[in-house]
Design a protein around this motif. Structure first.
Motif, PDB file in Angstrom:
ATOM      1  N   PHE A 142       0.833  -1.206   0.000  1.00  0.00           N
ATOM      2  CA  PHE A 142       0.000   0.000   0.000  1.00  0.00           C
ATOM      3  C   PHE A 142       0.869   1.259   0.000  1.00  0.00           C
ATOM      4  N   ASP A 143       2.016   1.222   0.670  1.00  0.00           N
ATOM      5  CA  ASP A 143       2.951   2.350   0.624  1.00  0.00           C
ATOM      6  C   ASP A 143       3.370   2.657  -0.813  1.00  0.00           C
ATOM      7  N   TRP A 144       3.658   1.616  -1.578  1.00  0.00           N
ATOM      8  CA  TRP A 144       4.085   1.835  -2.956  1.00  0.00           C
ATOM      9  C   TRP A 144       2.931   2.351  -3.821  1.00  0.00           C
ATOM     10  N   GLN A 145       1.733   1.891  -3.571  1.00  0.00           N
ATOM     11  CA  GLN A 145       0.586   2.387  -4.347  1.00  0.00           C
ATOM     12  C   GLN A 145       0.369   3.876  -4.111  1.00  0.00           C
ATOM     13  N   VAL A 146       0.479   4.316  -2.851  1.00  0.00           N
ATOM     14  CA  VAL A 146       0.324   5.739  -2.550  1.00  0.00           C
ATOM     15  C   VAL A 146       1.451   6.537  -3.183  1.00  0.00           C
ATOM     16  N   MET A 147       2.664   5.980  -3.203  1.00  0.00           N
ATOM     17  CA  MET A 147       3.790   6.694  -3.782  1.00  0.00           C
ATOM     18  C   MET A 147       3.603   6.886  -5.291  1.00  0.00           C
ATOM     19  N   PHE A 148       3.121   5.827  -5.979  1.00  0.00           N
ATOM     20  CA  PHE A 148       2.900   5.938  -7.426  1.00  0.00           C
ATOM     21  C   PHE A 148       1.703   6.842  -7.755  1.00  0.00           C
ATOM     22  N   PHE A 149       0.815   6.997  -6.804  1.00  0.00           N
ATOM     23  CA  PHE A 149      -0.324   7.899  -7.032  1.00  0.00           C
ATOM     24  C   PHE A 149       0.137   9.350  -7.120  1.00  0.00           C
ATOM     25  N   ARG A 150       1.217   9.682  -6.467  1.00  0.00           N
ATOM     26  CA  ARG A 150       1.824  11.020  -6.464  1.00  0.00           C
ATOM     27  C   ARG A 150       0.788  12.106  -6.112  1.00  0.00           C
ATOM     28  N   PRO A 151       0.422  12.201  -4.846  1.00  0.00           N
ATOM     29  CA  PRO A 151      -0.583  13.200  -4.448  1.00  0.00           C
ATOM     30  C   PRO A 151      -0.164  14.623  -4.770  1.00  0.00           C
ATOM     31  N   PHE A 200      12.033   6.174   9.243  1.00  0.00           N
ATOM     32  CA  PHE A 200      11.069   5.256   9.852  1.00  0.00           C
ATOM     33  C   PHE A 200      11.375   5.138  11.339  1.00  0.00           C
ATOM     34  N   PRO A 201      10.537   5.715  12.211  1.00  0.00           N
ATOM     35  CA  PRO A 201       9.253   6.391  11.984  1.00  0.00           C
ATOM     36  C   PRO A 201       9.421   7.849  11.555  1.00  0.00           C
ATOM     37  N   SER A 202       8.302   8.480  11.222  1.00  0.00           N
ATOM     38  CA  SER A 202       8.311   9.867  10.769  1.00  0.00           C
ATOM     39  C   SER A 202       8.596  10.797  11.953  1.00  0.00           C
ATOM     40  N   GLY A 237       5.604  13.384  -0.528  1.00  0.00           N
ATOM     41  CA  GLY A 237       6.431  12.258  -0.951  1.00  0.00           C
ATOM     42  C   GLY A 237       7.689  12.064  -0.132  1.00  0.00           C
ATOM     43  N   THR A 238       7.791  12.671   1.048  1.00  0.00           N
ATOM     44  CA  THR A 238       8.981  12.516   1.878  1.00  0.00           C
ATOM     45  C   THR A 238       8.887  11.325   2.827  1.00  0.00           C
ATOM     46  N   HIS A 239       7.684  10.754   3.034  1.00  0.00           N
ATOM     47  CA  HIS A 239       7.514   9.615   3.939  1.00  0.00           C
ATOM     48  C   HIS A 239       6.527   8.622   3.338  1.00  0.00           C
ATOM     49  N   TRP A 240       6.731   7.371   3.693  1.00  0.00           N
ATOM     50  CA  TRP A 240       5.732   6.351   3.423  1.00  0.00           C
ATOM     51  C   TRP A 240       4.567   6.518   4.404  1.00  0.00           C
ATOM     52  N   LEU A 241       3.430   5.950   4.043  1.00  0.00           N
ATOM     53  CA  LEU A 241       2.288   6.019   4.956  1.00  0.00           C
ATOM     54  C   LEU A 241       2.567   5.248   6.245  1.00  0.00           C
ATOM     55  N   SER A 242       3.292   4.140   6.144  1.00  0.00           N
ATOM     56  CA  SER A 242       3.636   3.387   7.352  1.00  0.00           C
ATOM     57  C   SER A 242       4.567   4.183   8.264  1.00  0.00           C
TER      58      SER A 242
END
Length: 347
Positions: free
Chosen positions: A63-72, A160-162, A207-212
């Protein structure tokens, strides 16, 4: 001649703190209740679950990679400028200065060092725990990822962590922890939760952190806030040690401590006035007392004056009657006929 040392600014600050009791009676120090222990245990379990999910490259990493490729930041480019400013609320330097200024004012008004010491302890715990986790797990961020679908652990990263999210939770949550009333604590808790949630999502947007990373940062900051009651005895001892060190420093340098002024009589209070007596009167009273033939000697009478006397400058000047010149035999008073006094001449 002895001269007193001028008080420094530090002396005036400690004198202000010494005016009243150091800890107000109406402010309760949070204790480690069963409810708080249960929350701490649940948050710790959530923290370990996030770490384990990332280590085994579970669905959370995908899911982290999916959010990253979405590029908010490209999907909603219009709010990029706002997010750039909003994420500052999670930076340690600016937020620590703002919160320390507020808590410093609280310490000044409440005459205690507890707010500032609590902030210092919480930031120290934040740097130790979050910093150790960052270095120990060494995860790379989205901008520096090397293999698609991997967890990017152990590659020398430090995200990790943020840290932004954990810092926002601790820095703004400390205001709710130190609130003086239950209502203020509830409102500040909700405000700090929304602020830290927004800071975490802002880092994912940029894009500086993963959601996890953000999930683990929330858990890390909340663990510190929940563990603060265990540090309250240490904070109290540190406060006592600071004041003891201040006292020894004053004794060593001979600091001048002003003595409390003696209470003076209020203006308008009755004043006891002793009547003025002459030496002859005192001598007669003494003879009557020794011989025993006279009346019993009375104590000197005191009279109650209606109030304080006016000063000489406030009195109304009185013009003396008559002439101020000394009497003289050849001097003729004014207004008298001068014909009778002059010798007659002629035959």
């Amino acid at each position: 001649m002895r001269t007193e040392r001028n008080l420094t600014r530090l002396d005036r600050v400690f004198a202000r703190l010494d005016r009243e009791p150091e800890r107000p009676a109406h402010i309760d120090v949070p204790r480690m209740s069963r409810h708080r222990v249960a929350l701490f245990a649940g948050t710790l379990a959530f923290y370990l679950a996030i770490v384990w999910a990332v280590v085994i490259t579970s669905w959370l990493v995908r899911f982290d990679w999916q959010v990253m490729f979405f590029r908010p930041y490209q999907q909603w480019a219009g709010i990029h400028w706002f997010v750039d400013y909003y994420v500052v609320l999670g930076q340690r330097g600016p937020t620590a200065v703002m919160v320390a200024a507020w808590l410093g004012w609280r310490s000044w008004r409440q005459h205690t060092l507890r707010p500032l010491l609590t902030l210092g302890v919480s930031l120290l715990l934040l740097n130790i725990t979050v910093g150790a986790a960052k270095i120990g797990m060494g995860r790379l961020g989205p901008h520096y990822a090397t293999t698609i679908g991997s967890n990017e652990m152990g590659l020398g990263g430090d995200i990790f962590p943020s840290g932004h999210t954990a810092n926002a939770v601790v820095t703004w949550g400390i205001l709710a922890y130190l609130a003086s009333t239950p209502r203020a604590r509830r409102w500040l808790s909700a405000l700090s939760a929304v602020t830290s949630l927004g800071v975490g999502l802002a880092t994912v947007y940029l894009g500086t952190h993963w959601l996890s990373d953000v999930l683990l940062g929330w858990a890390a900051g909340l663990l510190i806030l929940l563990a603060l009651p265990w540090c309250e005895p240490l904070i109290a001892r540190a406060e006592v040690a600071v004041f003891d060190l201040r006292d020894r420093w004053r004794e060593r340098h001979g600091a001048f401590v002003p003595a409390p002024a003696a209470p003076s009589a209020p203006v308008g209070a009755p004043v006891m006035i002793k009547p003025r007596t002459t030496p002859a009167h005192d001598e007669a009273a003494a003879r009557e007392t020794v011989s025993g033939t006279g009346r019993a000697a009375r104590a000197p009478a005191y009279h109650l004056a209606p109030g304080p006397h006016s000063t000489r400058a406030e009195r109304t000047p009185v013009t003396p009657v008559g002439s101020r010149r000394p009497p003289h035999a050849d001097r003729v008073p004014r207004g008298a006929s001068t014909s009778a006094a002059r010798p007659l001449t002629g035959g």
